[in-house]
Design a protein around this motif. Structure first.
Motif, PDB file in Angstrom:
ATOM      1  N   CYS A   1       1.207   4.239  -8.106  1.00  0.00           N
ATOM      2  CA  CYS A   1       1.806   4.522  -6.804  1.00  0.00           C
ATOM      3  C   CYS A   1       2.922   5.561  -6.931  1.00  0.00           C
ATOM      4  N   ALA A   2       3.567   5.612  -8.102  1.00  0.00           N
ATOM      5  CA  ALA A   2       4.575   6.657  -8.326  1.00  0.00           C
ATOM      6  C   ALA A   2       3.918   8.031  -8.289  1.00  0.00           C
ATOM      7  N   ASP A   3       2.724   8.153  -8.917  1.00  0.00           N
ATOM      8  CA  ASP A   3       1.979   9.416  -8.853  1.00  0.00           C
ATOM      9  C   ASP A   3       1.654   9.776  -7.409  1.00  0.00           C
ATOM     10  N   LEU A   4       1.245   8.768  -6.643  1.00  0.00           N
ATOM     11  CA  LEU A   4       0.841   9.026  -5.259  1.00  0.00           C
ATOM     12  C   LEU A   4       2.030   9.543  -4.443  1.00  0.00           C
ATOM     13  N   ARG A   5       3.188   8.955  -4.652  1.00  0.00           N
ATOM     14  CA  ARG A   5       4.378   9.409  -3.923  1.00  0.00           C
ATOM     15  C   ARG A   5       4.743  10.840  -4.324  1.00  0.00           C
ATOM     16  N   ARG A   6       4.627  11.137  -5.626  1.00  0.00           N
ATOM     17  CA  ARG A   6       4.942  12.487  -6.097  1.00  0.00           C
ATOM     18  C   ARG A   6       3.979  13.509  -5.497  1.00  0.00           C
TER      19      ARG A   6
ATOM     20  N   ALA B   1      -8.661  -2.419  -7.078  1.00  0.00           N
ATOM     21  CA  ALA B   1      -7.720  -2.939  -8.073  1.00  0.00           C
ATOM     22  C   ALA B   1      -6.367  -2.250  -7.906  1.00  0.00           C
ATOM     23  N   VAL B   2      -5.320  -2.883  -8.433  1.00  0.00           N
ATOM     24  CA  VAL B   2      -3.979  -2.308  -8.366  1.00  0.00           C
ATOM     25  C   VAL B   2      -3.951  -0.980  -9.125  1.00  0.00           C
ATOM     26  N   ASN B   3      -3.250   0.016  -8.542  1.00  0.00           N
ATOM     27  CA  ASN B   3      -3.077   1.356  -9.128  1.00  0.00           C
ATOM     28  C   ASN B   3      -4.387   2.137  -9.243  1.00  0.00           C
ATOM     29  N   THR B   4      -5.346   1.800  -8.384  1.00  0.00           N
ATOM     30  CA  THR B   4      -6.599   2.554  -8.325  1.00  0.00           C
ATOM     31  C   THR B   4      -6.700   3.195  -6.946  1.00  0.00           C
TER      32      THR B   4
ATOM     33  N   LEU C   1       0.817  -1.209   0.000  1.00  0.00           N
ATOM     34  CA  LEU C   1       0.000   0.000   0.000  1.00  0.00           C
ATOM     35  C   LEU C   1       0.854   1.264   0.000  1.00  0.00           C
ATOM     36  N   ALA C   2       0.311   2.279  -0.673  1.00  0.00           N
ATOM     37  CA  ALA C   2       0.865   3.633  -0.592  1.00  0.00           C
ATOM     38  C   ALA C   2      -0.264   4.572  -0.184  1.00  0.00           C
ATOM     39  N   GLN C   3       0.102   5.717   0.380  1.00  0.00           N
ATOM     40  CA  GLN C   3      -0.908   6.647   0.878  1.00  0.00           C
ATOM     41  C   GLN C   3      -0.486   8.092   0.647  1.00  0.00           C
ATOM     42  N   VAL C   4      -1.498   8.938   0.641  1.00  0.00           N
ATOM     43  CA  VAL C   4      -1.289  10.374   0.815  1.00  0.00           C
ATOM     44  C   VAL C   4      -2.164  10.791   1.983  1.00  0.00           C
ATOM     45  N   PHE C   5      -1.528  11.379   2.990  1.00  0.00           N
ATOM     46  CA  PHE C   5      -2.279  11.873   4.139  1.00  0.00           C
ATOM     47  C   PHE C   5      -2.318  13.393   4.070  1.00  0.00           C
TER      48      PHE C   5
ATOM     49  N   LEU D   1      -5.688   5.991  -0.237  1.00  0.00           N
ATOM     50  CA  LEU D   1      -4.890   4.767  -0.313  1.00  0.00           C
ATOM     51  C   LEU D   1      -4.850   4.253  -1.739  1.00  0.00           C
ATOM     52  N   MET D   2      -3.784   3.522  -2.056  1.00  0.00           N
ATOM     53  CA  MET D   2      -3.677   2.855  -3.348  1.00  0.00           C
ATOM     54  C   MET D   2      -2.952   1.529  -3.155  1.00  0.00           C
TER      55      MET D   2
END
Length: 455
Positions: A352-357, A390-393, A320-324, A407-408
């Motif tokens: 997830c790369a977009d989410l981290r950026r 789904a992955v990357n959603t 999982l990746a997140q933006v808080f 979350l993603m």
């Protein structure tokens, strides 16, 4: 009465296994009952309570006798106390006939217990207060109660604790007697375990139904017409809201009656054609029509249904990746601004790369990488969001006490079917075989016992 040779004293390993058998028996029986008992399980810790000793018939007036087992008396008071325990177990009879049947069942249980206790006495077996204390502490913990609370609940229901003490003492001693007599005869081979593993895997990956039953047996004393009338009455009671499990305990004449009619999982195609067809038409929770079979009349309830492989999706592992997005102040404006930012993340992120950026752009105070974990390990609120994802959603913004989260799922690994635990299977097969020996052991003792049943 034939004389019995005293078997050799059990080894330490025999005693350990017999104690394990009893512990599993208690946890299975009383945990299952605890989930059914309204208001919680009303059992007290009985290690500190006296056990009513068996009384010889000559020492008691005849007016209060329900049965005599090898000169040991079972009183009407004993039967009444056991009925109180059955009522606590949600086995209250709904009619005069049902009450009579319950009284007979209570007496049968007490007679069998007396036979077991007498056999244990012949073998010079005893139960320590430590054994009882540990057993009751375990039961209390499994019902999320203290021992004191269990004692109070039993007192509130006016259930005589001595009758439960007697039941537990008999079962502890009986499990040890069975182990002493038969455990050395039970040898489970690797081939038998291999066969059990193959059967378990086949059943896990094919459609199956979890069923409960009520069986009205046909015999010379019961005409088919009488059975039909009784089945119609049971159907009426069920339509009026009666508990299937309670009716099974009162009226069913199958071994499953003691478990509220629960049969367990049955793979499709294993039932006779008439029953298979009836079950196929049921929805979960529904009860079949009265089914006439060579056995008599059966009512089946569908408790659950499995249509594909039994792999729990909560065991899937996800990365999982997140933006808080924190709320900067306790104002409606700050709340709206943070929510709008989170909504923009949901709209823009496609990986997830977009989410981290994006997390870096908005200067999120939390790390975007949450790592890999089983979905079932997430908090319930997050679990509901991630399970269908789904992955990357990205998820929609998730409201938290101090902000919003998006979350993603970066990667998902489907859970594999659990590997067979060969030692657990060995223990299960051993217990099944010991249970069969125990049934025959009790039948043999019952045949040579002198029982004067007066109720």
């Amino acid at each position: 009465m034939p004389r019995h040779a005293t078997p050799p004293a059990p080894s330490d390993s025999v005693l350990k296994v017999s104690t394990l058998m009893f512990t599993r028996f208690l946890l299975h029986v009383f945990d299952a009952r605890a989930r059914r008992w309204a208001g919680g399980l009303a059992i007290c810790a009985l290690a500190s309570l006296p056990v009513a000793a068996s009384t010889k018939a000559a020492d008691r007036p005849l007016g209060g006798i329900a049965a005599i087992v090898n000169e040991q008396l079972i009183s009407i008071r004993d039967v009444t106390a056991r009925l109180g325990l059955m009522r606590l177990d949600n086995q209250a009879a709904t009619s005069a006939r049902g009450q009579r049947r319950m009284a007979q069942r209570a007496l049968t249980e007490l007679i069998e217990e007396e036979i077991k206790l007498q056999e244990a006495k012949r073998l010079a077996m005893k139960v320590s207060s430590t054994d009882l204390t540990k057993a009751w502490q375990t039961i209390a913990q499994n019902n999320q109660l203290s021992v004191e609370d269990l004692r109070r609940k039993m007192a509130d229901q006016n259930v005589d604790p001595a009758t439960l003490t007697r039941r537990l003492r008999a079962e502890i001693l009986w499990s040890r007697a069975v182990a002493r007599k038969y455990l050395r005869l039970v040898q489970i081979t690797d081939t038998e375990i291999d066969e059990a593993v193959a059967l378990d895997e086949a059943a896990r990956n094919e459609p199956r139904d979890r069923l409960s039953e009520i069986v009205l047996r046909r015999d010379r004393a019961k005409s088919l017409e009488n059975l039909r009338r009784r089945a119609e009455e049971l159907q009426r009671l069920l339509r009026d809201g009666a508990s299937f499990a309670d009716l099974a305990r009162q009226y069913s004449e199958a071994p499953s009656a003691k478990a509220g009619g629960a049969v367990g999982w049955i793979p499709r195609g294993r039932l006779p054609a008439l029953l298979e067809t009836a079950v196929a038409d049921l929805k979960i929770g529904e009860v079949s029509a009265s089914l006439e079979t060579p056995l008599g009349i059966q009512l089946l309830r569908l408790d659950d249904r499995q249509t594909d492989a039994a792999v729990n999706p909560l065991n899937d592992r996800v990365t999982l990746a997140q933006v808080f997005v924190p709320v900067s102040a306790d104002t409606e404006t700050a709340q709206a601004t943070a929510e709008a930012t989170a909504q923009r993340v949901t709209a823009v992120a496609t990986s997830c790369a977009d989410l981290r950026r994006l997390a870096k752009e908005i200067n999120s105070p939390a790390s975007p990488d949450l790592g890999t974990m089983a979905i079932g390990d997430l908090a319930p609120k997050l679990r509901q969001q991630v399970l269908p994802l789904a992955v990357n959603t990205p998820t929609a913004p998730i409201t938290l006490p101090n902000g919003f989260m998006v979350l993603m799922v970066c990667a998902r690994e489907a859970a594999a079917p659990p590997k067979p635990d060969r030692e657990r299977i060995r223990a299960r097969l051993r217990e099944e075989r010991l249970s069969a020996y125990a049934r025959q052991y009790l039948i043999d003792l019952r045949q040579v016992a002198t029982v004067d049943r007066r109720l």
